[in-house]
Design an enzyme around this catalytic site. Structure first.
Site, PDB file in Angstrom:
ATOM      1  N   CYS A 155      -0.363   4.037   2.262  1.00  0.00           N
ATOM      2  CA  CYS A 155      -0.057   3.786   3.679  1.00  0.00           C
ATOM      3  C   CYS A 155       1.426   4.032   3.969  1.00  0.00           C
ATOM      4  O   CYS A 155       1.769   4.639   4.975  1.00  0.00           O
ATOM      5  CB  CYS A 155      -0.361   2.339   4.050  1.00  0.00           C
ATOM      6  SG  CYS A 155      -1.966   1.757   3.486  1.00  0.00           S
ATOM      7  N   ASP A 156       2.299   3.517   3.106  1.00  0.00           N
ATOM      8  CA  ASP A 156       3.717   3.430   3.464  1.00  0.00           C
ATOM      9  C   ASP A 156       4.659   4.278   2.618  1.00  0.00           C
ATOM     10  O   ASP A 156       5.856   4.335   2.903  1.00  0.00           O
ATOM     11  CB  ASP A 156       4.180   1.957   3.356  1.00  0.00           C
ATOM     12  CG  ASP A 156       3.405   1.047   4.295  1.00  0.00           C
ATOM     13  OD1 ASP A 156       2.995   1.539   5.372  1.00  0.00           O
ATOM     14  OD2 ASP A 156       3.201  -0.128   3.961  1.00  0.00           O
TER      15      ASP A 156
ATOM     16  N   CYS B 214       0.827  -1.205   0.000  1.00  0.00           N
ATOM     17  CA  CYS B 214       0.000   0.000   0.000  1.00  0.00           C
ATOM     18  C   CYS B 214       0.864   1.259   0.000  1.00  0.00           C
ATOM     19  O   CYS B 214       1.455   1.613   1.036  1.00  0.00           O
ATOM     20  CB  CYS B 214      -0.917  -0.035   1.228  1.00  0.00           C
ATOM     21  SG  CYS B 214      -1.889   1.450   1.459  1.00  0.00           S
TER      22      CYS B 214
HETATM   23  C1  LIG Z   1       0.641  -4.011   5.780  1.00  0.00           C
HETATM   24  C2  LIG Z   1      -0.524  -3.062   5.674  1.00  0.00           C
HETATM   25  C3  LIG Z   1      -0.353  -1.738   6.030  1.00  0.00           C
HETATM   26  C4  LIG Z   1      -1.422  -0.847   5.965  1.00  0.00           C
HETATM   27  N1  LIG Z   1      -1.221   0.445   6.363  1.00  0.00           N
HETATM   28  C5  LIG Z   1      -2.256   1.297   6.371  1.00  0.00           C
HETATM   29  C6  LIG Z   1      -2.089   2.648   6.844  1.00  0.00           C
HETATM   30  O1  LIG Z   1      -0.988   3.053   7.228  1.00  0.00           O
HETATM   31  N2  LIG Z   1      -3.175   3.446   6.842  1.00  0.00           N
HETATM   32  C7  LIG Z   1      -4.413   3.036   6.408  1.00  0.00           C
HETATM   33  O2  LIG Z   1      -5.357   3.818   6.476  1.00  0.00           O
HETATM   34  N3  LIG Z   1      -4.595   1.777   5.942  1.00  0.00           N
HETATM   35  C8  LIG Z   1      -3.559   0.910   5.914  1.00  0.00           C
HETATM   36  N4  LIG Z   1      -3.743  -0.368   5.442  1.00  0.00           N
HETATM   37  C9  LIG Z   1      -5.064  -0.740   4.918  1.00  0.00           C
HETATM   38  C10 LIG Z   1      -6.014  -1.111   6.083  1.00  0.00           C
HETATM   39  O3  LIG Z   1      -5.433  -2.121   6.868  1.00  0.00           O
HETATM   40  C11 LIG Z   1      -7.375  -1.559   5.572  1.00  0.00           C
HETATM   41  O4  LIG Z   1      -7.933  -0.568   4.732  1.00  0.00           O
HETATM   42  C12 LIG Z   1      -8.340  -1.806   6.735  1.00  0.00           C
HETATM   43  O5  LIG Z   1      -7.806  -2.751   7.647  1.00  0.00           O
HETATM   44  C13 LIG Z   1      -9.683  -2.293   6.225  1.00  0.00           C
HETATM   45  O6  LIG Z   1     -10.479  -2.559   7.337  1.00  0.00           O
HETATM   46  P1  LIG Z   1     -11.720  -3.556   7.255  1.00  0.00           P
HETATM   47  O7  LIG Z   1     -12.282  -3.601   8.638  1.00  0.00           O
HETATM   48  O8  LIG Z   1     -12.600  -3.155   6.144  1.00  0.00           O
HETATM   49  O9  LIG Z   1     -11.140  -4.975   6.837  1.00  0.00           O
HETATM   50  P2  LIG Z   1      -9.943  -5.877   7.401  1.00  0.00           P
HETATM   51  O10 LIG Z   1      -8.954  -5.083   8.153  1.00  0.00           O
HETATM   52  O11 LIG Z   1      -9.498  -6.692   6.246  1.00  0.00           O
HETATM   53  O12 LIG Z   1     -10.687  -6.838   8.456  1.00  0.00           O
HETATM   54  C14 LIG Z   1     -11.565  -7.830   8.029  1.00  0.00           C
HETATM   55  C15 LIG Z   1     -11.596  -8.925   9.085  1.00  0.00           C
HETATM   56  O13 LIG Z   1     -12.636  -9.850   8.736  1.00  0.00           O
HETATM   57  C16 LIG Z   1     -12.210 -11.150   9.069  1.00  0.00           C
HETATM   58  N5  LIG Z   1     -12.973 -12.095   8.245  1.00  0.00           N
HETATM   59  C17 LIG Z   1     -12.936 -12.233   6.889  1.00  0.00           C
HETATM   60  N6  LIG Z   1     -13.801 -13.203   6.503  1.00  0.00           N
HETATM   61  C18 LIG Z   1     -14.388 -13.677   7.624  1.00  0.00           C
HETATM   62  C19 LIG Z   1     -15.361 -14.686   7.859  1.00  0.00           C
HETATM   63  N7  LIG Z   1     -15.907 -15.405   6.862  1.00  0.00           N
HETATM   64  N8  LIG Z   1     -15.740 -14.943   9.142  1.00  0.00           N
HETATM   65  C20 LIG Z   1     -15.200 -14.226  10.175  1.00  0.00           C
HETATM   66  N9  LIG Z   1     -14.264 -13.247   9.998  1.00  0.00           N
HETATM   67  C21 LIG Z   1     -13.877 -12.974   8.740  1.00  0.00           C
HETATM   68  C22 LIG Z   1     -10.716 -11.137   8.726  1.00  0.00           C
HETATM   69  O14 LIG Z   1     -10.043 -12.149   9.461  1.00  0.00           O
HETATM   70  C23 LIG Z   1     -10.310  -9.729   9.153  1.00  0.00           C
HETATM   71  O15 LIG Z   1      -9.817  -9.704  10.482  1.00  0.00           O
HETATM   72  C24 LIG Z   1      -2.694  -1.288   5.499  1.00  0.00           C
HETATM   73  C25 LIG Z   1      -2.859  -2.626   5.110  1.00  0.00           C
HETATM   74  C26 LIG Z   1      -1.807  -3.507   5.203  1.00  0.00           C
HETATM   75  C27 LIG Z   1      -1.999  -4.947   4.797  1.00  0.00           C
END
Ligand SMILES: Cc1cc2nc3c(=O)[nH]c(=O)nc-3n(C[C@H](O)[C@H](O)[C@H](O)COP(=O)(O)OP(=O)(O)OC[C@H]3O[C@@H](n4cnc5c(N)ncnc54)[C@H](O)[C@@H]3O)c2cc1C
Length: 308
Positions: free
Chosen positions: A140-141, A137
């Site tokens: 992000c980084d 990303c």
């Molecule tokens: C290395 C890295 C660095 C990042 N740095 C940044 C940053 O600096 N700033 C920023 O704004 N964003 C950053 N991001 C992006 C950010 O992490 C995501 O945009 C954010 O986490 C999305 O949130 P979410 O809750 O939509 O989904 P997610 O964080 O993907 O969470 C979804 C959750 O649902 C769970 N899940 C999925 N399917 C199922 C199921 N069937 N049953 C039960 N549980 C399930 C998963 O295990 C997961 O824990 C980064 C991403 C990564 C990978």
């Protein structure tokens, strides 16, 4: 006699920033709320050593600390958490039946916050150096690579968008693409190729990412000539695709052509009473702040749906 499934007002699927924020809002609104997470609560952001772009933190905060605070805040208002995998959702009259690896649950409304996964390239060094030079990303980084040379792996819209974002920071950006033409839209190609510090290495694949504590080189080879070379870089941005976690949603809600959930601006899906938030929904900007915002929007609209 079979036990009847436990009943909730709201079931939230996924414990990342979107689900945690939705859960904080619904439990604070005195709705009996359950968050279901199949792995570690916190979602993808727990892989980020530092988050610099979430409002309210003048100093970088680790992804783990940020989401632990979100979880503590939500559970403080009464949010329950279940560690289980959701495998399906069915509508039964006014109830939703959520099937999990720990049995069925019912809810009056469901918020899907199951996020997405970034596709891995699967080369040696990728896992080892993730967070230490390997990133998925640029938004992000990118700022961690000020005045440093980096590579971007991929050839589609995501790769060129990442490369363009990196022009704000990196001294040089080499886009490594395995074919001899890019898949990105023409307009993005023109923009990227006009940038003096973006260069494309055609017909090239990454063999290995290496370094001491942090990435300092990438080994590549040309698929046509077989010629191997080593690029001295500090960062490797992977842009080889996203996989939304929507396998359990086929036939439940409308998905777009890349498998993300189609939503309206109240975060409603094609199925009444089912909402979707964060990275799992169409056109998400895949950032924590947006995921949290979506969670709040869905929670308030789910409450309206329940109370009529
Ligand atoms: C290395 C890295 C660095 C990042 N740095 C940044 C940053 O600096 N700033 C920023 O704004 N964003 C950053 N991001 C992006 C950010 O992490 C995501 O945009 C954010 O986490 C999305 O949130 P979410 O809750 O939509 O989904 P997610 O964080 O993907 O969470 C979804 C959750 O649902 C769970 N899940 C999925 N399917 C199922 C199921 N069937 N049953 C039960 N549980 C399930 C998963 O295990 C997961 O824990 C980064 C991403 C990564 C990978």
């Amino acid at each position: 006699m079979a036990r009847s499934p436990k009943q909730y007002d709201i079931v939230i699927i996924g414990g990342g920033p979107a689900g945690l924020t939705a859960g904080m809002y619904t439990s604070r609104a005195r709705l009996k709320s359950l968050l279901i997470e199949r792995g570690a609560v916190g979602g993808q952001i727990i892989n980020a050593q530092w988050v610099e772009n979430y409002p309210g933190f003048a100093e970088p905060v680790s992804g783990i600390d940020l989401t632990e605070a979100m979880h503590k805040q939500a559970t403080g208002f009464g949010l329950e958490t279940l560690v289980a995998e959701v495998t399906g959702i069915k509508t039964k009259g006014k109830q939703k039946v959520v099937t999990t690896s720990q049995g069925d649950l019912t809810a009056r409304a469901v918020i899907i916050a199951s996020g997405s996964e970034r596709q891995k390239l699967g080369v040696p060094g990728e896992a080892e150096y993730t967070g230490r030079g390997v990133s998925y990303c640029a938004t992000c980084d990118g700022a961690f690579f000020r005045d440093k040379p980096v590579v971007v792996v991929g050839g589609g819209n995501a790769a060129l968008t990442e490369a363009l974002e990196l022009t704000k920071f990196a001294s040089k950006i080499v886009v490594i693409h395995r074919r001899n033409e890019l898949r990105a839209t023409k307009i993005l190609q023109e923009k990227a190729l006009a940038e003096p510090n973006i260069e494309v290495m055609w017909d090239t694949v990454v063999d290995e990412i290496a370094g001491e504590t942090f990435v300092d080189r990438v080994k590549v080879h040309n698929v046509k000539t077989g010629k191997e070379s080593v690029l001295e870089v500090s960062g490797v941005f992977m842009a080889v695709g996203f996989k939304p976690n929507t396998a359990f949603l086929k036939g439940v809600v409308d998905l777009d052509d890349i498998g993300t959930v189609v939503t309206g601006n109240r975060m409603e899906t094609s199925a009444p009473g089912i909402f979707a938030v964060g990275d799992v929904r169409s056109n998400s900007i895949r950032q924590v702040v947006a995921a949290a915002g979506d969670g709040a929007v869905a929670a308030i609209n789910a409450e309206k749906y329940i109370t009529g």
